[in-house]
Structure formats: C-alpha cells, structure tokens
Write a protein that holds these residues in place. Sequence first.
Motif, PDB file in Angstrom:
ATOM      1  N   VAL A 170     -16.837  40.083  18.463  1.00 15.68           N
ATOM      2  CA  VAL A 170     -17.018  38.643  18.262  1.00 15.68           C
ATOM      3  C   VAL A 170     -17.247  38.344  16.778  1.00 15.68           C
ATOM      4  CG1 VAL A 170     -18.573  36.710  18.779  1.00 15.68           C
ATOM      5  CG2 VAL A 170     -17.848  38.249  20.608  1.00 15.68           C
ATOM      6  N   LEU A 171     -17.923  39.268  16.072  1.00 15.56           N
ATOM      7  CA  LEU A 171     -18.157  39.110  14.632  1.00 15.56           C
ATOM      8  C   LEU A 171     -16.917  39.475  13.812  1.00 15.56           C
ATOM      9  CD1 LEU A 171     -21.632  40.946  14.438  1.00 15.56           C
ATOM     10  CD2 LEU A 171     -21.261  38.480  14.242  1.00 15.56           C
ATOM     11  N   ASP A 172     -15.833  39.916  14.477  1.00 18.44           N
ATOM     12  CA  ASP A 172     -14.616  40.373  13.818  1.00 18.44           C
ATOM     13  C   ASP A 172     -14.888  41.549  12.882  1.00 18.44           C
ATOM     14  OD1 ASP A 172     -11.919  40.436  13.446  1.00 18.44           O
ATOM     15  OD2 ASP A 172     -11.839  38.811  11.994  1.00 18.44           O
ATOM     16  N   ALA A 173     -15.913  42.352  13.226  1.00 19.88           N
ATOM     17  CA  ALA A 173     -16.309  43.452  12.343  1.00 19.88           C
ATOM     18  C   ALA A 173     -15.638  44.757  12.745  1.00 19.88           C
ATOM     19  CB  ALA A 173     -17.817  43.610  12.357  1.00 19.88           C
ATOM     20  N   GLY A 174     -15.683  45.095  14.027  1.00 23.86           N
ATOM     21  CA  GLY A 174     -15.143  46.371  14.470  1.00 23.86           C
ATOM     22  C   GLY A 174     -14.872  46.324  15.952  1.00 23.86           C
ATOM     23  N   GLN A 175     -14.456  47.449  16.511  1.00 24.46           N
ATOM     24  CA  GLN A 175     -14.042  47.515  17.917  1.00 24.46           C
ATOM     25  C   GLN A 175     -14.809  48.560  18.701  1.00 24.46           C
ATOM     26  OE1 GLN A 175      -9.959  48.646  17.072  1.00 24.46           O
ATOM     27  NE2 GLN A 175      -9.290  46.542  17.421  1.00 24.46           N
ATOM     28  N   ALA A 176     -15.684  49.317  18.040  1.00 22.75           N
ATOM     29  CA  ALA A 176     -16.269  50.477  18.705  1.00 22.75           C
ATOM     30  C   ALA A 176     -17.755  50.587  18.420  1.00 22.75           C
ATOM     31  CB  ALA A 176     -15.557  51.751  18.256  1.00 22.75           C
ATOM     32  N   ALA A 177     -18.465  51.210  19.353  1.00 24.27           N
ATOM     33  CA  ALA A 177     -19.904  51.425  19.208  1.00 24.27           C
ATOM     34  C   ALA A 177     -20.282  52.679  19.991  1.00 24.27           C
ATOM     35  CB  ALA A 177     -20.687  50.228  19.731  1.00 24.27           C
ATOM     36  N   VAL A 178     -21.408  53.278  19.614  1.00 28.30           N
ATOM     37  CA  VAL A 178     -21.931  54.423  20.351  1.00 28.30           C
ATOM     38  C   VAL A 178     -23.350  54.095  20.816  1.00 28.30           C
ATOM     39  CG1 VAL A 178     -22.599  56.863  20.262  1.00 28.30           C
ATOM     40  CG2 VAL A 178     -20.562  56.079  19.020  1.00 28.30           C
TER      41      VAL A 178
END
Lengths: 286, 286
Positions: A170-178
């Motif tokens: 939503v922040l247009d920052a990235g697509q992935a998280a752990v």
Amino acid sequence: MATSSGRPLAIIAGGGSVPLHVAAAALGSGRKVLVLGIEGEADARIVDYPHEWINWGQIGRLEKLLAAHGTRDIVLIGGVKSRPDFKRLRPDLGTVRLLPRLISMMASGDNTVLTGTIRIFEEWGYSVVGAHEVSPDLVAAPGIVAGPTPRSGDLDDVRLAIAAARGIGVLDAGQAAVAMNGRVVALEASEGTDGMLERVAALRAHGRLKSRGPAGVLAKCAKPQQDLRVDMPTIGPETVTGAAKAGLAGIAIESGRVMIADRTETERRTKEAGLFVFAVGGQAAA
Amino acid sequence: MATSSGRPLAIIAGGGSVPLHVAAAALGSGRKVLVLGIEGEADARIVDYPHEWINWGQIGRLEKLLAAHGTRDIVLIGGVKSRPDFKRLRPDLGTVRLLPRLISMMASGDNTVLTGTIRIFEEWGYSVVGAHEVSPDLVAAPGIVAGPTPRSGDLDDVRLAIAAARGIGVLDAGQAAVAMNGRVVALEASEGTDGMLERVAALRAHGRLKSRGPAGVLAKCAKPQQDLRVDMPTIGPETVTGAAKAGLAGIAIESGRVMIADRTETERRTKEAGLFVFAVGGQAAA
C-alpha cells in the motif's frame, strides 16, 4: 482464454525461461505464437519457436511485424536488465516518432514505462494479456504448492507476513516481508527480496534473531496498484534457496497474484530444503 | 510538571547519558532525585547524584528504597542490554514473590516487560512518568531542530518517509524508513535504524540507488501502540553519522514523540555533516 482462430499470440520476450514457458503453453493450447525477442535480453532458445529479434530502435519494425502476422493479443514477459541507450540507438521512423514519449516514460520510473508501453500497444489496437492468462500454471491455487503442511505457529507467521507485505505494498515500498515467531523481522524495499533474505540470514548468524531450527515465513504479495498483466511479483528457485539459507520454515504467496518462475525446479528445491510454499487467497485477483 | 514538595523523583537508570540528563533537569527545576542505577547498565557517573545501585535480584530492596525516600513519581530511562539471568540471581524475597510474573513477562517480549513493569510500580502506588515530561528538551518542537531548511524536494521525501514509518509502525514492525527522490527505499524491522542506514549506504555504493549529491530522508516515528513514558524512539549522534554515511539530505522525526539523545552532540554533528533534522507535528502526542 479462447483461441484466436489462427492469429498468433505475440510474446515480447525479455530474459529468463518464463517467455519460453508461455510460448510452449500457448502452442499446447492450440494457439500460434510469434516470439519477439528483445536483443541482449531474451533467451537464445526462442529460436525453437516462430520468432524475430527486435531492439529499442526498431519500434516501427515491431509495429509492422505485429500487423503483418495479424496479431490481436500481446504478452509482455521476462526481465529487462538494461535501459535503452538513446544515444547509441539507430532509430527507425516508428522509434523516432515515439522518442519524446519514450524518454519521458523512462524518466518517470518503471511503473510509467510499463503502463506507457501498454497504452502504446492499445493505441495500435492490440490487447495486452497477462502471461498467467495464457499459462495458468505460472500462478498458484490456494493451498499447499510444495512441501509439508505448515504447522499452526507457521500459519500465524504466514498471516502476519502476508499482512506486512500487503501493508508495505500500500505504501508502494516493496512486495515482501518476513515474520518469525509472531514478529515482523524484515520488510523489503530497494534491496529486493533476495537482499532481504540475505539480511535475515545475517541477523540469525549474528544471534540478532534467535530460533531453534527452521522458523519464519517469507511472504510475497502484489501491490494493490500493480498491473498484473505486465508486472507480477515473482518467486523462483533462487527465492527458495535464499529462504532456506535464512533458516525459514516456508514461503507464502498470494494465490493468482504471484508468479512462480521455473515451477518444476522451484518445487524440487522446496522439497529438498524441507520448506513449504503455501498460497493464500482472500484478495480478489486483478 | 508540579514539583513534588520535597519527595524525590526516582530515576531507574539503564545505560547511556540520558538518565544523567534527566537527573540534572529534575535538579534544575528544583526537584530532589534518587537515581537507582541498574548494575552493569547504568553510567558510573550516576554517583554524582543521590543514588543506589540495584540488580534484578533486589526487587524487595527496590520496593523498600522507594518507600523509604517517600517517592511518588518514577522515571524508567536508559537502555538495558542484558536480560536478567534467573539461574544466577540471588533473589531477595520481593524478587521471589514476583519471579513467576517476571519470567512470564520476559517470555512474552519487550513490550510486555515494559507494560508489566509499569503495572507493578502502579500496584505499589507510584506514577510512572516520561523522561521527556521531566526534561522537555529531550523531544523536539515542530520545525527545524538543526541544520539548514529542507528544500522542496526534501520536504516531499520527509512526507513520504514519515508516512512509511507510520505505516510500518501500525504493523508493529519498525519505527523508521528512508525515502529518496520520491520513492521509499528502505523500511526498518529487526535490523534496527543503524542497520537500515548501513544498507542504504551499501545500495548507494553499489549503484542500486542513484543520486547526485546528498538525497533522501530518514524518518523516525513512534508506533501508535507505543507507551511513550517508557519506550520512545530515539535518535542521537550515531543516527546522524549513519545518515551522513548513507548520503542522505536529512532526518525527520515526529515532534514530541521521538527522543533526541545527547542533543548538543547530535546538533553539532548534524551541522558538521550539512544535514537537517526536522520535526513534523500533526499526530497528537500520547
């Protein structure tokens, strides 16, 4: 997708094996194909299919090729590593005509290049379709894609990592998280998914993240504003290897919205590493 | 804050110089202080103030000290690097009584330790107050804290980085983000702010982030669920040095909600490096 009664699907091919996979899938479903390989990017094996090589200076030629073959649908697929060098191009008339627009697109960033390119093809009268519409096995159905069933604690991390990946999308920052043991431990931005996984591996090696045995989940999601026809988040064999090196328990992706490149090898490495790849639904496909 | 008519402010001091700063500020405003230094954590200079040394095994002694001095308000301030080792403690009766509760707090993570500690002090009849309530110069008023006025493009990155930092705060993932030339390029989680700044420096060194001259803004914000009395995001001299090494133009913080440790040195380094530190308002202080 209905077959186009003899009209070939045009596949504008950047790098990697996915364009070849799409060409094979189209042929397998009874469509003709025309692979238009971008010079310096497309895999040399496109010569196994009806093909032409094109470069950024040949947009006029591209327009003529598409028309001459009676194309209706176009797939844009595969990575593009290099930017066109407008100073060294020998542009044909079609390129010259579009040059101011192309330069302005390039200056505004990757998203503008993709949406601008789609718009040009649509102005020419073509439809841009997603590679996953031609080859549905490029994306996952909800459930287990490969490996064991996630345990209950892993499913908590799946939910948390998916929520985090959607949140930064939503922040247009990235697509992935752990997420690991109930905490978000890494968020992706310019370093990319592989870079983020290397960081998680380093945090574990230095004792900053502690866990006995494999733990934690990499989630990858499409951004809400992403045009999935031309720009899909992707996992592949390297993602699995990176997740294994980071000591994770598995990978979660959105069903229908994340591409699995080289699925056979991705599944093989997933099983070999003892990880899971799990697809979650819940968000409408674009 | 009203003075407590002769009752000393108890300052339970972890590491760093901020506890000393709070003690000096309290004395400067006419309050008595009692610094309770955590062994192995607190700065040796607490001996310049009325003080006692305490350890995790002496909770009964702590309770008696607070009562004997007629304490009403308690400040918890300073970093705590080590976890209590319950196997090696020689617990007094007060510790023994609380031990099951302490162990359960420890097991549930940092947030639970802090909220649980506040609850214990409140059950004993004390108020826990924020260090910034005793020493308001620990936080910033809206506007320029140090260095030059941000340029227009920098202000865009300020807004974007603040929005990103607040966004990941909602996810309870991290407190900091970096935006550069209109893009979010880094989001903080377990690596911490210094680790994130090292990553931005590496991405620039490897050409993954391109910019002529200083560009980009580090933003640091409190999470909405953070108890600012005992847990405030902090910047300090090392943050400025990290931001300078990452080639950033400046740092943005929330006014009233982010602590500036060692403000004199932080401002000196900010000016020396040609950065700005800018405080934004807009979110109600907790």
